[in-house]
Motif scaffolding. Structure first.
Motif, PDB file in Angstrom:
ATOM      1  N   ASP A  28       0.832  -1.204   0.000  1.00  0.00           N
ATOM      2  CA  ASP A  28       0.000   0.000   0.000  1.00  0.00           C
ATOM      3  C   ASP A  28       0.869   1.257   0.000  1.00  0.00           C
ATOM      4  OD1 ASP A  28      -2.729  -1.026   0.069  1.00  0.00           O
ATOM      5  OD2 ASP A  28      -2.209  -1.831   2.023  1.00  0.00           O
ATOM      6  N   SER A  29       1.987   1.193   0.696  1.00  0.00           N
ATOM      7  CA  SER A  29       2.892   2.342   0.763  1.00  0.00           C
ATOM      8  C   SER A  29       3.546   2.597  -0.589  1.00  0.00           C
ATOM      9  CB  SER A  29       3.971   2.091   1.823  1.00  0.00           C
ATOM     10  OG  SER A  29       3.385   1.799   3.062  1.00  0.00           O
ATOM     11  N   GLN A  30       3.884   1.530  -1.296  1.00  0.00           N
ATOM     12  CA  GLN A  30       4.479   1.706  -2.627  1.00  0.00           C
ATOM     13  C   GLN A  30       3.459   2.271  -3.604  1.00  0.00           C
ATOM     14  OE1 GLN A  30       7.616   1.678  -2.653  1.00  0.00           O
ATOM     15  NE2 GLN A  30       7.710   0.729  -0.618  1.00  0.00           N
ATOM     16  N   ASP A  31       2.171   2.024  -3.338  1.00  0.00           N
ATOM     17  CA  ASP A  31       1.122   2.659  -4.138  1.00  0.00           C
ATOM     18  C   ASP A  31       1.158   4.169  -3.923  1.00  0.00           C
ATOM     19  OD1 ASP A  31      -1.585   2.600  -5.625  1.00  0.00           O
ATOM     20  OD2 ASP A  31      -2.101   3.604  -3.743  1.00  0.00           O
ATOM     21  N   THR A  32       1.327   4.572  -2.669  1.00  0.00           N
ATOM     22  CA  THR A  32       1.456   5.999  -2.366  1.00  0.00           C
ATOM     23  C   THR A  32       2.689   6.582  -3.048  1.00  0.00           C
ATOM     24  OG1 THR A  32       0.317   5.833  -0.235  1.00  0.00           O
ATOM     25  CG2 THR A  32       1.847   7.675  -0.507  1.00  0.00           C
ATOM     26  N   ALA A  33       3.798   5.847  -2.973  1.00  0.00           N
ATOM     27  CA  ALA A  33       5.030   6.317  -3.609  1.00  0.00           C
ATOM     28  C   ALA A  33       4.841   6.478  -5.106  1.00  0.00           C
ATOM     29  CB  ALA A  33       6.162   5.330  -3.320  1.00  0.00           C
ATOM     30  N   TYR A  34       4.140   5.546  -5.717  1.00  0.00           N
ATOM     31  CA  TYR A  34       3.899   5.623  -7.163  1.00  0.00           C
ATOM     32  C   TYR A  34       3.034   6.835  -7.508  1.00  0.00           C
ATOM     33  CZ  TYR A  34       2.200   4.479 -11.829  1.00  0.00           C
ATOM     34  OH  TYR A  34       1.876   4.533 -13.164  1.00  0.00           O
ATOM     35  N   LYS A  35       2.013   7.080  -6.688  1.00  0.00           N
ATOM     36  CA  LYS A  35       1.142   8.228  -6.944  1.00  0.00           C
ATOM     37  C   LYS A  35       1.916   9.539  -6.822  1.00  0.00           C
ATOM     38  CE  LYS A  35      -3.134   5.926  -5.552  1.00  0.00           C
ATOM     39  NZ  LYS A  35      -4.056   5.640  -4.444  1.00  0.00           N
TER      40      LYS A  35
END
Length: 421
Positions: A115-122
């Motif tokens: 989920d954190s890497q999703d934030t990083a991608y965004k």
């Protein structure tokens, strides 16, 4: 052009070694002070950026930053907060840009799981969507070991070591008392959809007679009658039965054995209580005396028995993240690559954040025995190198570990507006 500052933040459940990654980021940035200015850490993850609560790590001594390598938990505070899609909440992204511009931030390092890497991608998409130049690198972390691409995840090796040792030691206790006391012991460990941590308990025993006699994986549908039959068989054969159960154990229809009926901040089912649920089944059906335990935060906070392999890899991921950024890479995450060969070796690779975000790597079916209750030799060969080595923290004269507590001084706010979460 002025030297850009960096923003680093920790996200999700913390680990025994996430601060080692923070140490790797900050020390590497300091070693490249001609290219990266101040490293600001988010107070409580990405929330710190939205609220403009930025910790000025330049005010921390060299010795205290180095001590992060042997200090557990999240030194700057973590969070479970997931950015919405750009179209759903443009204001969040506008706020990030406002804060980044105000503090001259051009590098973003986000340390967390799927989920954190999703934030990083965004965040990495800010350049394209809003015209703000930001170099964004994910830093892998999760005790669940379920990030794709990377051979294993920083944080997992130390939890695996703790669970394997705890299973071994508890089994010795139960075995010594089973003649006239407890017959069944159940250890509940973390793992929502992936059974990696539960599998680590299997390292405690070498054959069927040694604990754990049963491992429950989320990947294998829970069968109550089959489980009880195995418990009964183990007690009759060996005098006792030790069970390692993943919190994510679930029935064939997808219902969790321990569904608490609530959701967490990421929208996941809140779990807890699989051990007492299983113990109650044993009591009602078999009548054996039992004990159960929940490893819970103890397993992920146990820096005193951390795996040296895990500590080294966690630091290396933080270091590599900064090096990637300085090399001009963007929207990627450093990963651990296992080299082929008889002896364990690993190198650093990379994976695109677009493919890492929100993905889960489950246990391969060939890592689980045909009966669904144990690990195969191939799984054992995968796991064993990850728990090797000890990296003990220094100890105080009172016998307790000497962990660092940073000052965590907030940088002066430069924006007149606030932001509500």
């Amino acid at each position: 052009m002025s030297i850009k500052n960096a923003f680093y933040a920790q996200s999700g459940g913390v680990t025994a070694v996430i601060n080692a990654s923070a140490c790797g980021v900050i020390e590497t940035a300091r070693a490249n002070s001609d290219k990266i200015g101040t490293v600001y850490a988010g107070h409580n993850g990405i929330i710190g950026a939205l609220r403009e609560e930025l910790i000025d790590t330049s005010l921390e001594s060299k010795e205290d930053i180095a001590a992060l390598r042997h200090t557990p938990s999240g030194a700057f505070g973590s969070c479970r907060y997931k950015l919405k899609n750009f179209e759903e909440n443009k204001r969040e992204y506008e706020r990030l840009i406002e804060v980044f511009q105000a503090h001259n931030i051009g590098y973003f390092f986000y340390n967390g799981g799927g989920d954190s890497q999703d934030t990083a991608y965004k965040v990495s998409q800010l350049s394209e969507k809003m015209g703000y130049p930001i170099t964004c690198i994910g830093v892998p972390k999760t005790v669940d070991n379920d990030l794709p691409f990377t051979d294993n995840c920083p944080g997992f090796g130390s939890v695996a070591k703790y669970v394997a040792i705890s299973t071994q030691e508890a089994a010795m206790d139960i075995q010594s008392m089973c003649e006239s006391s407890t017959k069944v012991f159940i250890l509940e460990v973390m793992g929502r959809h992936a059974g990696w941590i539960a599998a680590a308990g299997g390292l405690a025993g070498k054959d069927a007679s040694e604990a754990p006699h049963i491992i429950l994986f989320p990947e294998v549908a829970f069968d109550r009658e089959k489980f009880l039959a195995r418990v009964d068989d183990s007690v009759k054969k060996y005098g006792y039965c030790v069970v390692v159960a993943s919190e994510g154990a679930q029935y064939e229809d997808g219902r969790f054995v321990a569904d608490a009926g609530q959701k967490d901040a990421f929208g996941h089912t809140q779990l807890g209580g699989v051990a007492p649920a299983l113990a109650n089944m044993v009591k009602q059906a078999l009548g054996y005396k039992y004990h159960w335990a929940v490893a819970d935060y103890l397993q992920r906070a146990a820096r005193h028995i951390a795996s040296a392999t895990d500590v080294d890899q966690a630091y290396a991921m933080g270091k590599a993240a900064v090096e990637f950024a300085l090399e001009g890479r963007n929207a990627v995450m450093p990963i651990i690559v296992r080299e082929p060969g008889e002896h364990y070796k690993w190198t650093i690779g990379e994976a695109p954040l677009s493919q890492v975000a929100n993905q889960e790597k489950k246990m391969p079916i060939h890592y689980i025995t045909d009966d669904g209750f144990g690990i195969t030799e191939e799984c054992r060969r995968y796991l064993e190198p990850l728990i090797r080595g000890e990296d003990y923290p220094p100890y105080e004269h009172n016998g307790l570990p000497k962990y660092v507590k940073l000052k965590n001084t907030l940088a002066e706010k430069k924006l007149s507006t606030s932001f509500d979460i």
